[in-house]
Design a protein around this motif. Structure first.
Motif, PDB file in Angstrom:
ATOM      1  N   GLY A 133       0.802  -1.222   0.000  1.00  0.00           N
ATOM      2  CA  GLY A 133       0.000   0.000   0.000  1.00  0.00           C
ATOM      3  C   GLY A 133       0.829   1.263   0.000  1.00  0.00           C
ATOM      4  O   GLY A 133       0.322   2.339  -0.328  1.00  0.00           O
TER       5      GLY A 133
ATOM      6  N   GLU B 218      -3.685   2.847  -5.626  1.00  0.00           N
ATOM      7  CA  GLU B 218      -4.763   1.917  -5.974  1.00  0.00           C
ATOM      8  C   GLU B 218      -4.851   1.656  -7.478  1.00  0.00           C
ATOM      9  O   GLU B 218      -5.122   0.535  -7.893  1.00  0.00           O
TER      10      GLU B 218
ATOM     11  N   ARG C  69      -4.522  -1.994  -9.002  1.00  0.00           N
ATOM     12  CA  ARG C  69      -5.609  -2.521  -9.829  1.00  0.00           C
ATOM     13  C   ARG C  69      -5.044  -3.077 -11.141  1.00  0.00           C
ATOM     14  O   ARG C  69      -5.413  -4.155 -11.591  1.00  0.00           O
TER      15      ARG C  69
ATOM     16  N   GLU D 192     -11.445  -5.620  -6.833  1.00  0.00           N
ATOM     17  CA  GLU D 192     -11.540  -4.427  -5.978  1.00  0.00           C
ATOM     18  C   GLU D 192     -11.329  -4.781  -4.506  1.00  0.00           C
ATOM     19  O   GLU D 192     -10.715  -4.012  -3.758  1.00  0.00           O
TER      20      GLU D 192
ATOM     21  N   ILE E 154      -7.586  -5.252  -4.023  1.00  0.00           N
ATOM     22  CA  ILE E 154      -6.937  -3.928  -4.039  1.00  0.00           C
ATOM     23  C   ILE E 154      -7.124  -3.257  -2.677  1.00  0.00           C
ATOM     24  O   ILE E 154      -6.185  -2.686  -2.126  1.00  0.00           O
ATOM     25  N   ALA E 155      -8.349  -3.306  -2.163  1.00  0.00           N
ATOM     26  CA  ALA E 155      -8.629  -2.676  -0.862  1.00  0.00           C
ATOM     27  C   ALA E 155      -7.761  -3.297   0.224  1.00  0.00           C
ATOM     28  O   ALA E 155      -7.256  -2.592   1.110  1.00  0.00           O
TER      29      ALA E 155
ATOM     30  N   ALA F 219      -4.014  -2.263  -0.287  1.00  0.00           N
ATOM     31  CA  ALA F 219      -3.836  -0.845   0.077  1.00  0.00           C
ATOM     32  C   ALA F 219      -3.660  -0.664   1.584  1.00  0.00           C
ATOM     33  O   ALA F 219      -3.090   0.330   2.025  1.00  0.00           O
TER      34      ALA F 219
END
Length: 161
Positions: free
Chosen positions: A91, A96, A100, A150, A153-154, A157
């Motif tokens: 992160g 992001e 992604r 997604e 990715i979250a 991060a």
């Protein structure tokens, strides 16, 4: 009288909800990659869930990121791999949009990467048809859904130094 008014309000809300379009995901073939492989626009209208992303990271049936990558504080994920870089601080290293792009198709950012494209349906080198030994035919389904990308990715991060 109040009961009829409540029914009318509920009916109106139901009609409005059915007229609204459902949340749309960006189809794999419609993903817009930047010059260095980043994807600025989220693939799903729903924000990623870091807890679900952490599950996908370790799930051998979906992401299986753990097969190639290690994260120091994931002692619950047995047999972490060393083929790919450690994801500690991911992160901090990438934003992001970059994350992604890497998860969707790492070869757009790192052409020599062995990492599979988790959100692509064509352009494979040698796809196989499950465990049959036969060549697969494109388009193939993506390994992860737009929402799962997604979620991953979250999660990535949140991995800060």
């Amino acid at each position: 009288m109040l009961r009829h008014a409540t029914s009318a309000v509920l009916a109106a809300l139901l009609a409005l909800a059915s007229a609204m379009p459902l949340a749309a995901d960006t189809a794999p073939q419609d993903v817009a990659f930047g010059e260095y492989g980043s994807i600025e626009t989220p693939l799903s209208d729903t924000a990623g869930d870091p807890e679900k992303g952490a599950e996908i990271y370790a799930d051998k049936g979906s992401g299986n990121c753990v097969a190639c990558h290690a994260i120091s504080d994931r002692s619950d994920a047995e047999f972490q791999g060393t083929i790919g870089p450690a994801l500690d601080g991911a992160g901090d290293r990438w934003d992001e949009a970059q994350l992604r792009g890497i998860v969707a198709d790492a070869k757009k950012t790192f052409p020599e990467s062995m990492m599979p494209g988790f959100y692509k349906t064509s352009g494979f080198i040698r796809p196989g048809d499950a465990f049959t030994g036969d060549a697969g035919s494109e388009p193939l389904p993506p390994l992860l859904t737009a929402q799962q990308v997604e979620d991953v990715i979250a999660y990535l991060a949140t991995l800060k130094e």
